[in-house]
Motif scaffolding. Structure first.
Motif, PDB file in Angstrom:
ATOM      1  N   ASN A 419      41.664  47.337  33.563  1.00 27.70           N
ATOM      2  CA  ASN A 419      41.065  48.207  32.546  1.00 27.70           C
ATOM      3  C   ASN A 419      42.094  49.095  31.865  1.00 27.70           C
ATOM      4  OD1 ASN A 419      38.498  47.223  32.867  1.00 27.70           O
ATOM      5  ND2 ASN A 419      37.820  48.846  34.246  1.00 27.70           N
ATOM      6  N   LEU A 420      43.082  49.568  32.621  1.00 26.94           N
ATOM      7  CA  LEU A 420      44.132  50.406  32.024  1.00 26.94           C
ATOM      8  C   LEU A 420      44.846  49.666  30.896  1.00 26.94           C
ATOM      9  CD1 LEU A 420      45.703  52.123  35.167  1.00 26.94           C
ATOM     10  CD2 LEU A 420      44.611  53.291  33.247  1.00 26.94           C
ATOM     11  N   VAL A 421      45.146  48.409  31.153  1.00 30.16           N
ATOM     12  CA  VAL A 421      45.825  47.599  30.135  1.00 30.16           C
ATOM     13  C   VAL A 421      44.881  47.281  28.976  1.00 30.16           C
ATOM     14  CG1 VAL A 421      46.985  45.405  29.679  1.00 30.16           C
ATOM     15  CG2 VAL A 421      47.394  46.613  31.840  1.00 30.16           C
ATOM     16  N   PHE A 422      43.650  46.872  29.319  1.00 27.79           N
ATOM     17  CA  PHE A 422      42.689  46.452  28.290  1.00 27.79           C
ATOM     18  C   PHE A 422      42.350  47.600  27.333  1.00 27.79           C
ATOM     19  CE2 PHE A 422      38.237  46.239  26.893  1.00 27.79           C
ATOM     20  CZ  PHE A 422      38.273  45.059  26.170  1.00 27.79           C
ATOM     21  N   TYR A 423      41.995  48.765  27.892  1.00 27.68           N
ATOM     22  CA  TYR A 423      41.571  49.870  27.025  1.00 27.68           C
ATOM     23  C   TYR A 423      42.753  50.484  26.275  1.00 27.68           C
ATOM     24  CZ  TYR A 423      36.942  49.648  29.118  1.00 27.68           C
ATOM     25  OH  TYR A 423      35.700  49.225  29.508  1.00 27.68           O
ATOM     26  N   LYS A 424      43.945  50.470  26.864  1.00 29.06           N
ATOM     27  CA  LYS A 424      45.123  50.943  26.132  1.00 29.06           C
ATOM     28  C   LYS A 424      45.383  50.053  24.918  1.00 29.06           C
ATOM     29  CE  LYS A 424      49.283  49.989  27.562  1.00 29.06           C
ATOM     30  NZ  LYS A 424      49.892  49.352  26.354  1.00 29.06           N
ATOM     31  N   ASP A 425      45.329  48.746  25.118  1.00 30.55           N
ATOM     32  CA  ASP A 425      45.560  47.815  24.009  1.00 30.55           C
ATOM     33  C   ASP A 425      44.464  47.945  22.948  1.00 30.55           C
ATOM     34  OD1 ASP A 425      47.787  46.924  25.315  1.00 30.55           O
ATOM     35  OD2 ASP A 425      46.857  45.089  26.095  1.00 30.55           O
ATOM     36  N   MET A 461      56.598  54.426  20.806  1.00 28.65           N
ATOM     37  CA  MET A 461      56.316  54.968  22.134  1.00 28.65           C
ATOM     38  C   MET A 461      55.215  56.023  22.063  1.00 28.65           C
ATOM     39  SD  MET A 461      60.192  55.297  23.668  1.00 28.65           S
ATOM     40  CE  MET A 461      59.633  56.162  25.133  1.00 28.65           C
ATOM     41  N   TYR A 462      55.226  56.810  20.997  1.00 27.57           N
ATOM     42  CA  TYR A 462      54.176  57.824  20.821  1.00 27.57           C
ATOM     43  C   TYR A 462      52.816  57.156  20.662  1.00 27.57           C
ATOM     44  CZ  TYR A 462      51.332  61.406  18.577  1.00 27.57           C
ATOM     45  OH  TYR A 462      50.303  62.271  18.257  1.00 27.57           O
ATOM     46  N   GLU A 463      52.773  56.065  19.860  1.00 27.19           N
ATOM     47  CA  GLU A 463      51.515  55.343  19.675  1.00 27.19           C
ATOM     48  C   GLU A 463      51.020  54.758  21.003  1.00 27.19           C
ATOM     49  OE1 GLU A 463      51.177  53.514  15.250  1.00 27.19           O
ATOM     50  OE2 GLU A 463      52.718  52.616  16.515  1.00 27.19           O
ATOM     51  N   GLU A 464      51.951  54.205  21.761  1.00 21.72           N
ATOM     52  CA  GLU A 464      51.585  53.623  23.059  1.00 21.72           C
ATOM     53  C   GLU A 464      51.028  54.699  23.987  1.00 21.72           C
ATOM     54  OE1 GLU A 464      51.730  50.595  24.385  1.00 21.72           O
ATOM     55  OE2 GLU A 464      52.861  49.392  22.952  1.00 21.72           O
ATOM     56  N   PHE A 465      51.694  55.845  23.994  1.00 29.64           N
ATOM     57  CA  PHE A 465      51.256  56.924  24.870  1.00 29.64           C
ATOM     58  C   PHE A 465      49.870  57.436  24.481  1.00 29.64           C
ATOM     59  CE2 PHE A 465      50.817  61.481  25.648  1.00 29.64           C
ATOM     60  CZ  PHE A 465      50.922  61.504  27.038  1.00 29.64           C
ATOM     61  N   MET A 466      49.637  57.626  23.190  1.00 29.57           N
ATOM     62  CA  MET A 466      48.345  58.143  22.751  1.00 29.57           C
ATOM     63  C   MET A 466      47.224  57.133  22.992  1.00 29.57           C
ATOM     64  SD  MET A 466      48.944  61.167  21.982  1.00 29.57           S
ATOM     65  CE  MET A 466      47.257  61.542  21.500  1.00 29.57           C
ATOM     66  N   SER A 467      47.527  55.849  22.859  1.00 24.02           N
ATOM     67  CA  SER A 467      46.505  54.838  23.162  1.00 24.02           C
ATOM     68  C   SER A 467      46.190  54.840  24.660  1.00 24.02           C
ATOM     69  CB  SER A 467      46.975  53.455  22.718  1.00 24.02           C
ATOM     70  OG  SER A 467      48.142  53.057  23.412  1.00 24.02           O
ATOM     71  N   ASN A 469      46.383  57.524  26.509  1.00 28.48           N
ATOM     72  CA  ASN A 469      45.617  58.760  26.679  1.00 28.48           C
ATOM     73  C   ASN A 469      44.151  58.565  26.288  1.00 28.48           C
ATOM     74  OD1 ASN A 469      45.145  61.607  27.048  1.00 28.48           O
ATOM     75  ND2 ASN A 469      45.320  61.861  24.836  1.00 28.48           N
ATOM     76  N   TYR A 470      43.915  57.986  25.135  1.00 28.00           N
ATOM     77  CA  TYR A 470      42.541  57.784  24.666  1.00 28.00           C
ATOM     78  C   TYR A 470      41.805  56.727  25.497  1.00 28.00           C
ATOM     79  CZ  TYR A 470      43.966  60.449  20.533  1.00 28.00           C
ATOM     80  OH  TYR A 470      44.424  61.438  19.689  1.00 28.00           O
ATOM     81  N   GLY A 471      42.534  55.718  25.948  1.00 25.63           N
ATOM     82  CA  GLY A 471      41.906  54.653  26.727  1.00 25.63           C
ATOM     83  C   GLY A 471      41.471  55.089  28.113  1.00 25.63           C
ATOM     84  N   TYR A 472      42.114  56.139  28.624  1.00 27.57           N
ATOM     85  CA  TYR A 472      41.792  56.593  29.983  1.00 27.57           C
ATOM     86  C   TYR A 472      40.331  57.011  30.104  1.00 27.57           C
ATOM     87  CZ  TYR A 472      44.501  57.299  34.245  1.00 27.57           C
ATOM     88  OH  TYR A 472      45.068  57.137  35.475  1.00 27.57           O
ATOM     89  N   LYS A 473      39.760  57.523  29.023  1.00 26.25           N
ATOM     90  CA  LYS A 473      38.356  57.941  29.052  1.00 26.25           C
ATOM     91  C   LYS A 473      37.452  56.782  29.461  1.00 26.25           C
ATOM     92  CE  LYS A 473      34.582  59.352  25.952  1.00 26.25           C
ATOM     93  NZ  LYS A 473      34.230  59.762  24.575  1.00 26.25           N
ATOM     94  N   TYR A 474      37.714  55.602  28.934  1.00 22.88           N
ATOM     95  CA  TYR A 474      36.864  54.445  29.201  1.00 22.88           C
ATOM     96  C   TYR A 474      37.139  53.858  30.585  1.00 22.88           C
ATOM     97  CZ  TYR A 474      36.094  55.043  24.257  1.00 22.88           C
ATOM     98  OH  TYR A 474      35.777  55.588  23.024  1.00 22.88           O
ATOM     99  N   VAL A 475      38.352  54.053  31.070  1.00 21.54           N
ATOM    100  CA  VAL A 475      38.658  53.634  32.437  1.00 21.54           C
ATOM    101  C   VAL A 475      37.864  54.491  33.425  1.00 21.54           C
ATOM    102  CG1 VAL A 475      40.473  53.290  34.145  1.00 21.54           C
ATOM    103  CG2 VAL A 475      40.958  52.889  31.738  1.00 21.54           C
TER     104      VAL A 475
END
Length: 504
Positions: A419-425, A461-467, A469-475
């Motif tokens: 899920n960490l990978v899926f929601y980040k992407d 890297m900033y975009e990756e980090f923010m994605s 951050n936002y994806g963690y909610k769904y995890v």
């Protein structure tokens, strides 16, 4: 049925202390090692995927150990299997500390895992036997109190030892404690187990071991190898299915089955095992995995502060374990479990999704406290519910609970990783699709003037980090969803016809 003498005063205190210390040491080592695994890459000349076997091998060996521990207990008794388990765990800890290669440490970690299974089952069984039936909720509360502080202080202790001494100190710290505990346990613990040796079904054991090992490796390594895009994962899935099919056939035709399936006719026992499998395995294990990662990888905190964050909810597990045990004895495990489920669901669906990079540390600690309270209210009553309905087969009940915990926990960890990978992407793709390309291009040009060609890398890297951050909610929400499924089994207890719990 064998009459068991119950203990009081200083005698009981000593017995409980010896048993709890062994369980504490075994659980502590698991959580301490999790923190130092990334530090082993250099000393062991391997990569992060190599050192992951340090954890995977331990988990596999512990699961296999659970399958034979009841047979060993019936043959040699709880006390001597406990003493042997502590001694073996201590010896393996020393072996891990002196290891100079990945193969060596994997070997000794496997021995540690097998020993942990012996220690945990016998510790619970002995503690349960020390108390009369009307006080067994307190007994399991004490056990949960002891083992709750281990994962709570493990990350802090592991970070401290690795930072100020060496990664080897994480293993060596067990040795003096283990030696003392082995000697005093052999001399002082009572040997009141009833021996009733039986023929172990080695055919069923082979097939269920094949199923367990294949499944655990598949779940641990699936993300690394790309799941079913990898031939290895496909072979492991086939081996797992073959092992499960062979186990079912063997158990059906065997007179000496590995599990007592008649116990599952009792709805309290069955629901208790299902709650343990889904709520603890699929849901709580995700939080165990995600919370340290949230502090260390998302918020960028050092290991010691991460440990303090974990300690912030771990303390409440211990405190409310005693409260839950006392309430289970006075009333019933069921209302305590319902209260735990309500608090757990509130934490999962309301509090955890609000945690992100911008959440202050103190606020994150406060918001995870109800999670600790819910866990504290959960362990003692669910254990009492299962063991009181095990028809006197305490070791069988504990073995089954711990086995499904390992399998469910492996699924939970694999789900969280995926899920960490899926929601980040997914969040990354969403951000890119909403961007105004002219504005982004202009911002990049200005960044190039300041940082040169590295500007594009920094922005990426900033975009990756923010994605992330936002994806963690769904995890967080996904872990809560599995908690909801597990909680439904708890609410089912309200509709089971009430009857007096069978006394063990």
């Amino acid at each position: 049925m064998q009459k068991i003498a119950y203990y009081k005063g200083s005698e009981l205190f000593i017995y409980v202390l010896l048993v709890i210390t062994g369980a504490f040491m075994a659980v502590l080592d698991t959580t301490v090692v999790d923190i130092i695994v990334p530090r082993l890459k250099g000393p062991l000349s391997t990569d992060i995927y190599g050192v992951q076997w340090v954890i995977t091998s331990y988990m596999i060996a512990a699961a296999v150990g659970l399958l034979v521990v009841e047979w060993l207990i019936k043959k040699y008794g709880n006390k001597w299997i406990y003493v042997f388990g502590v001694a073996l765990f201590t010896l393996a800890s020393f072996g891990c500390g002196i290891s100079n290669s990945l193969a060596e440490i994997i070997l000794f970690r496997s021995i540690q895992g097998f020993a942990e299974a012996l220690v945990m089952v016998t510790a619970q069984a002995m503690l349960f036997s020390f108390y009369p039936p009307e006080k067994r909720g307190i007994a399991m509360g004490i056990f949960a109190l002891g083992v709750a502080f281990a994962p709570a202080i493990g990350p802090t202790l592991g970070g401290y030892l690795a930072e100020w001494f060496s990664w080897r100190a994480v293993f060596f710290v067990n040795v003096p404690i283990g030696i003392v505990l082995t000697v005093f346990s052999a001399l002082l613990l009572p040997d009141n187990s009833k021996r009733s040796p039986y023929d172990l079904n080695f055919v069923s054991l082979f097939f269920v071991t094949l199923f367990t090992v294949s499944l655990l490796i598949l779940l641990s390594k699936g993300q690394q190898y790309g799941w079913f895009n990898s031939p290895l994962i496909v072979y492991l899935a086939f081996a797992s299915w073959f092992g499960l099919l062979g186990f079912v056939i063997s158990e059906y035709y065997s007179k000496n089955s590995l599990f007592d399936y008649k116990l599952f006719l009792n709805p309290y026992y069955t629901i208790g095992i299902l709650v343990y499998f889904v709520l603890l395995g699929f849901s709580m294990y995700q939080y165990f995995y995600l919370i340290p990662m949230y502090y260390e990888h998302l918020k960028g905190l050092p290991s010691i502060q991460t440990g303090l964050g974990v300690l912030g909810f771990g303390i409440w597990i211990g405190v409310f374990s005693i409260i839950a045990g006392a309430l289970s004895d006075k009333f019933s495990p069921i209302p305590v479990l319902i209260a735990a489920a309500v608090i757990y669901l509130y934490s999962g669906f309301v509090l955890f999704p609000s945690l992100n990079y911008y959440t202050p540390f103190y606020e994150a600690v406060i918001k995870t406290m109800p999670f600790g309270i819910a866990m504290g209210l959960f362990f003692a009553p669910i254990t009492v519910l299962v063991m009181n309905n095990s028809n006197g087969k305490i070791e069988q009940g504990i073995m089954t609970m711990d086995y499904v915990r390992f399998i469910g926990g492996s699924f939970g960890t694999a789900i969280a990783t995926n899920n960490l990978v899926f929601y980040k992407d997914r969040e990354f793709d969403g951000m890119v699709s909403l961007q105004n390309h002219e504005v982004v291009y202009g911002a990049l040009e200005k960044l190039k003037e300041l940082f040169g060609v590295i500007a594009k890398v920094i922005f990426r890297m900033y975009e990756e980090f923010m994605s992330f951050n936002y994806g963690y909610k769904y995890v967080w929400l996904d872990a809560a969803f599995w908690g909801l499924i597990g909680s439904l089994f708890i609410f089912m207890l309200l509709f089971v016809k009430r009857r007096k719990y069978e006394k063990v």
